[in-house]
Scaffold this active site. Sequence first.
Site, PDB file in Angstrom:
ATOM      1  N   GLY A   1     -22.623  16.692  34.038  1.00 19.71           N
ATOM      2  CA  GLY A   1     -21.487  15.804  33.768  1.00 19.71           C
ATOM      3  C   GLY A   1     -21.564  15.249  32.346  1.00 19.71           C
ATOM      4  O   GLY A   1     -22.006  15.943  31.421  1.00 19.71           O
TER       5      GLY A   1
ATOM      6  N   GLU B   1     -29.097  40.142  15.148  1.00 24.13           N
ATOM      7  CA  GLU B   1     -29.598  41.484  15.513  1.00 24.13           C
ATOM      8  C   GLU B   1     -28.479  42.343  16.123  1.00 24.13           C
ATOM      9  O   GLU B   1     -28.708  43.108  17.061  1.00 24.13           O
ATOM     10  CB  GLU B   1     -30.828  41.374  16.414  1.00 24.13           C
TER      11      GLU B   1
HETATM   12  C1  LIG Z   1     -29.267  31.884  12.560  1.00 24.85           C
HETATM   13  C2  LIG Z   1     -29.189  33.279  12.024  1.00 24.85           C
HETATM   14  C3  LIG Z   1     -30.362  33.973  11.748  1.00 24.85           C
HETATM   15  C4  LIG Z   1     -30.306  35.270  11.220  1.00 24.85           C
HETATM   16  N1  LIG Z   1     -31.483  35.906  10.901  1.00 24.85           N
HETATM   17  C5  LIG Z   1     -31.427  37.090  10.243  1.00 24.85           C
HETATM   18  C6  LIG Z   1     -32.628  37.707   9.738  1.00 24.85           C
HETATM   19  O1  LIG Z   1     -33.741  37.203   9.924  1.00 24.85           O
HETATM   20  N2  LIG Z   1     -32.512  38.844   9.027  1.00 24.85           N
HETATM   21  C7  LIG Z   1     -31.315  39.440   8.797  1.00 24.85           C
HETATM   22  O2  LIG Z   1     -31.280  40.485   8.145  1.00 24.85           O
HETATM   23  N3  LIG Z   1     -30.158  38.898   9.269  1.00 24.85           N
HETATM   24  C8  LIG Z   1     -30.189  37.740   9.975  1.00 24.85           C
HETATM   25  N4  LIG Z   1     -29.028  37.155  10.436  1.00 24.85           N
HETATM   26  C9  LIG Z   1     -27.743  37.790  10.142  1.00 24.85           C
HETATM   27  C10 LIG Z   1     -27.060  38.358  11.371  1.00 24.85           C
HETATM   28  O3  LIG Z   1     -27.717  39.519  11.803  1.00 24.85           O
HETATM   29  C11 LIG Z   1     -25.561  38.577  11.011  1.00 24.85           C
HETATM   30  O4  LIG Z   1     -24.976  37.287  10.916  1.00 24.85           O
HETATM   31  C12 LIG Z   1     -24.860  39.408  12.053  1.00 24.85           C
HETATM   32  O5  LIG Z   1     -25.311  40.740  11.997  1.00 24.85           O
HETATM   33  C13 LIG Z   1     -23.333  39.404  11.854  1.00 24.85           C
HETATM   34  O6  LIG Z   1     -22.995  39.643  10.527  1.00 24.85           O
HETATM   35  P1  LIG Z   1     -21.956  38.666   9.783  1.00 24.85           P
HETATM   36  O7  LIG Z   1     -22.406  37.286  10.006  1.00 24.85           O
HETATM   37  O8  LIG Z   1     -21.817  39.135   8.392  1.00 24.85           O
HETATM   38  O9  LIG Z   1     -20.589  38.873  10.569  1.00 24.85           O
HETATM   39  P2  LIG Z   1     -19.527  40.058  10.317  1.00 24.85           P
HETATM   40  O10 LIG Z   1     -20.213  41.381  10.279  1.00 24.85           O
HETATM   41  O11 LIG Z   1     -18.663  39.688   9.170  1.00 24.85           O
HETATM   42  O12 LIG Z   1     -18.668  39.973  11.665  1.00 24.85           O
HETATM   43  C14 LIG Z   1     -17.646  39.011  11.888  1.00 24.85           C
HETATM   44  C15 LIG Z   1     -17.002  39.334  13.252  1.00 24.85           C
HETATM   45  O13 LIG Z   1     -16.398  40.646  13.191  1.00 24.85           O
HETATM   46  C16 LIG Z   1     -16.935  41.457  14.219  1.00 24.85           C
HETATM   47  N5  LIG Z   1     -17.042  42.832  13.750  1.00 24.85           N
HETATM   48  C17 LIG Z   1     -17.581  43.298  12.569  1.00 24.85           C
HETATM   49  N6  LIG Z   1     -17.513  44.632  12.515  1.00 24.85           N
HETATM   50  C18 LIG Z   1     -16.929  45.040  13.662  1.00 24.85           C
HETATM   51  C19 LIG Z   1     -16.590  46.315  14.216  1.00 24.85           C
HETATM   52  N7  LIG Z   1     -16.856  47.454  13.559  1.00 24.85           N
HETATM   53  N8  LIG Z   1     -15.987  46.347  15.421  1.00 24.85           N
HETATM   54  C20 LIG Z   1     -15.720  45.204  16.102  1.00 24.85           C
HETATM   55  N9  LIG Z   1     -16.023  43.980  15.647  1.00 24.85           N
HETATM   56  C21 LIG Z   1     -16.630  43.893  14.450  1.00 24.85           C
HETATM   57  C22 LIG Z   1     -18.308  40.863  14.528  1.00 24.85           C
HETATM   58  O14 LIG Z   1     -18.757  41.213  15.811  1.00 24.85           O
HETATM   59  C23 LIG Z   1     -18.015  39.373  14.381  1.00 24.85           C
HETATM   60  O15 LIG Z   1     -17.442  38.884  15.560  1.00 24.85           O
HETATM   61  C24 LIG Z   1     -29.058  35.886  11.008  1.00 24.85           C
HETATM   62  C25 LIG Z   1     -27.884  35.185  11.311  1.00 24.85           C
HETATM   63  C26 LIG Z   1     -27.937  33.903  11.814  1.00 24.85           C
HETATM   64  C27 LIG Z   1     -26.655  33.177  12.096  1.00 24.85           C
END
Ligand SMILES: Cc1cc2nc3c(=O)[nH]c(=O)nc-3n(C[C@H](O)[C@H](O)[C@H](O)COP(=O)(O)OP(=O)(O)OC[C@H]3O[C@@H](n4cnc5c(N)ncnc54)[C@H](O)[C@@H]3O)c2cc1C
Length: 381
Positions: free
Chosen positions: A339, A363
Site C-alpha cells: 500500500g 546487456e
Molecule cells: C545502469 C547502466 C549500466 C550499463 N553498464 C554498461 C556496461 O558496463 N558496459 C557497456 O558497454 N554498456 C553498459 N550499459 C549500456 C547498455 O547496454 C545500453 O544502454 C543498452 O544496450 C541500450 O542502448 P541505448 O541506451 O543506447 O538505447 P538504444 O539502443 O538507443 O535503444 C532505445 C530504444 O530503442 C529500442 N531499439 C533499438 N534498436 C532496436 C531494434 N533494432 N529493434 C527494436 N527496438 C530497438 C531499444 O530496445 C530501446 O527501447 C549500461 C546501461 C545502463 C543504463
Amino acid sequence: MDFRLTEEHEFIKQMARDFAEKELAPGVRERDEKQEFPHEAIKKLGELGFMGVVIPEEYGGAGLDSIAYVIIVEELSRVEAAVGTIIAVNNSLYCCCILNFGTEEQKEKFLKPIAGGNGLGAYSLSEAGSGSDAASLKTRIKDDGDHYIMNGTKMWVTNGANASHYIIFATIDPEKRHKGISALIVERETEGLKIGKKENKLGIRSSDTVELIFENARIPKANLLGKEGEGFNIAMQVLDNGRISIAAQAVGIAQGALDAALKYSGERVQFGKPIFEFQAIQIKLANMATEIEAGRLLTYQAALLREGNLPFAKEASMAKLFCSGMANRAAVEAVQIHGGYGYLKDFDVERFMRDAKITDIYEGTSEIQRLVIAKHLKNDR
Ligand SMILES: Cc1cc2nc3c(=O)[nH]c(=O)nc-3n(C[C@H](O)[C@H](O)[C@H](O)COP(=O)(O)OP(=O)(O)OC[C@H]3O[C@@H](n4cnc5c(N)ncnc54)[C@H](O)[C@@H]3O)c2cc1C
C-alpha cells in the site's frame, strides 16, 4: 533430470544468503540513497572467491560451476541488486572474457589478480551514440608500432570509477562497422585515460556507472584480446554469457520483493485480519511465486547448457527476457501489497521496483533479446 540442488550448491546458497543478510542488508538503503560503492563488501566477496566464481583456481578463481555462479548472483541481488551488478560485470563480462579469449600471458597478468579479488574489472562496449547498435561505436585506435593510440569517449561503464582494469571495444575505422572493432585490455593507470561523469541513476545506485575518456592513450598491442577486428564477435559472445547473470539478478530482485511482500502481508492488519487472508493478496503472491520459479528454471537451464559446453545463446536470451519482465511485475506487485508504505524509502520494495528496471535495459534490451531469440528460431527452422 533432477530439480534438487546438490549439497554443495545448497551450501553455497546458504553461504551467499548469510553474507547478504549480514554484510549487505544493514547498509543497503543508505548506500542506495548516497550512491555509495560497497567497498568493504566487495573486498570480502573477493576473499570468498565470489569475484571469479567459475574461473579455475590456477587463474585465481574459485573453480565452481555455472549453477553455483547464478545462485550467488541471485542471493546477493535478493538483498542488494547493485552488488549483483558489480559482481556480474567482474565475473562474466571481464573475467570470463579473458578466460575465453586471452593468451596465457594475459590470463596470468590480467585475470589472476581480478578473479582473486585483487582489483576490479569493467567491460566497455557502449557509447553515447551506440547502444543496441554496438557496431556503430566511434572510439578509435590507430596503429603505432607495438602500441595502439586510443581516442574517444565510452559511456555507461559499470564499475568504471572503481575498476583497475577495463576491456575496451574500439575501432580502427568506423566505416568498417563490426569488422573494424577490436577488444583491448586497458589498465587504470594508462596515461591519457580519464574517468568522466558519474551517472545519477534510478536504481542499482551503489554500483557506479561512468564515462571513460581516452585522449591519445597508448595501449600495448600485447593487450589485444583475440585478433585485430575480432572484437565485435568477442563482445557478442561475452554478452551471451552475461545475460545469464542478468536473469539471475532479476530472479534475486523478484525473490527479495516476494519475501518482503509475504512478511508484510502477514503483519499488516486491515478489516480485523492480516491482509494475507484476503484472496486478492494471495493471488498476487501466488502469481509472483510461480513466475519466479519459472524464471529460476529458465536461468538454471541456460547455466547448465553453458556448463555442458552446449549452445546456450537462445536460452540465455529467453531467460533474460522472461526474468527481467517477471522481476518488474513482481516488484510492482510487492509495492502494491505494501500500500502507501510501499511508496516510502523506509521499505525495501520501492528500491526493488527501481532496481528491477535495469534488467530490461542493459546487456541488450528486451526488444533486442526478442530479435536474438527470433534469429535463432529462424535458423532452427
Ligand atoms: C545502469 C547502466 C549500466 C550499463 N553498464 C554498461 C556496461 O558496463 N558496459 C557497456 O558497454 N554498456 C553498459 N550499459 C549500456 C547498455 O547496454 C545500453 O544502454 C543498452 O544496450 C541500450 O542502448 P541505448 O541506451 O543506447 O538505447 P538504444 O539502443 O538507443 O535503444 C532505445 C530504444 O530503442 C529500442 N531499439 C533499438 N534498436 C532496436 C531494434 N533494432 N529493434 C527494436 N527496438 C530497438 C531499444 O530496445 C530501446 O527501447 C549500461 C546501461 C545502463 C543504463
